[in-house]
Design an enzyme around this catalytic site. Sequence first.
Site, PDB file in Angstrom:
ATOM      1  N   CYS A  60       0.806  -1.228   0.000  1.00 32.48           N
ATOM      2  CA  CYS A  60       0.000   0.000   0.000  1.00 32.48           C
ATOM      3  C   CYS A  60       0.838   1.276   0.000  1.00 32.48           C
ATOM      4  O   CYS A  60       0.293   2.376  -0.008  1.00 32.48           O
ATOM      5  CB  CYS A  60      -0.976   0.000   1.181  1.00 32.48           C
ATOM      6  SG  CYS A  60      -2.262  -1.251   0.993  1.00 32.48           S
ATOM      7  N   HIS A  80     -13.293   9.385  -7.076  1.00 32.88           N
ATOM      8  CA  HIS A  80     -12.349   9.506  -8.188  1.00 32.88           C
ATOM      9  C   HIS A  80     -11.263  10.557  -7.936  1.00 32.88           C
ATOM     10  O   HIS A  80     -10.817  11.240  -8.856  1.00 32.88           O
ATOM     11  CB  HIS A  80     -13.080   9.738  -9.517  1.00 32.88           C
ATOM     12  CG  HIS A  80     -13.732   8.486 -10.002  1.00 32.88           C
ATOM     13  ND1 HIS A  80     -14.964   8.079  -9.528  1.00 32.88           N
ATOM     14  CD2 HIS A  80     -13.325   7.543 -10.876  1.00 32.88           C
ATOM     15  CE1 HIS A  80     -15.287   6.937 -10.114  1.00 32.88           C
ATOM     16  NE2 HIS A  80     -14.310   6.579 -10.927  1.00 32.88           N
ATOM     17  N   GLU A 100     -13.094  -0.841   3.027  1.00 30.73           N
ATOM     18  CA  GLU A 100     -12.051  -0.611   2.025  1.00 30.73           C
ATOM     19  C   GLU A 100     -11.978  -1.745   1.009  1.00 30.73           C
ATOM     20  O   GLU A 100     -11.768  -1.524  -0.176  1.00 30.73           O
ATOM     21  CB  GLU A 100     -10.703  -0.467   2.757  1.00 30.73           C
ATOM     22  CG  GLU A 100      -9.531  -0.180   1.857  1.00 30.73           C
ATOM     23  CD  GLU A 100      -8.260   0.019   2.640  1.00 30.73           C
ATOM     24  OE1 GLU A 100      -8.086   1.118   3.201  1.00 30.73           O
ATOM     25  OE2 GLU A 100      -7.445  -0.917   2.701  1.00 30.73           O
TER      26      GLU A 100
END
Length: 151
Positions: A25, A75, A136
Amino acid sequence: MSTIQITKMFSFETGHALYGYDGKCRNVHGHSYKLSVTVIGTPIDDPNHVKYGMVIDFGDLKKIVKEEIVDVFDHATVFNKNTPHVELAKELQQRGHNVLLVNYQPTSEMMVIDFAKKIKARLPEQIALHSLKLQETESSYASWFAAENDS
């Protein structure tokens, strides 16, 4: 009158990277987030009120969460502005990308804290934020509960 919890669910796509993290990540990647927002209150008991029988109109809750969270984070790519990722963020912004620079590491845990503050500030006086769940991935989520955070 009974106290009732009302929950509305939202979805949005957001990218992020965790600077200094020791796993995958640390790379820029994205998630299809699912946010559940639960508020608590008593239904309006005035039969002449247009919202009679409601704690809060689902449409009113949707408007708050869309304006504060979904429309902002959907986005977008989120970076901690206190890391060297700020250089990458500037480059992406110059190329027309939607980038958010925040004062925290953009983990689900820190995002849900940020979301709680933003939503609480917009709720009507008689309505309290009860909890948030920010999912998530299919199997991973962070939860925030007012009872554990409000003093």
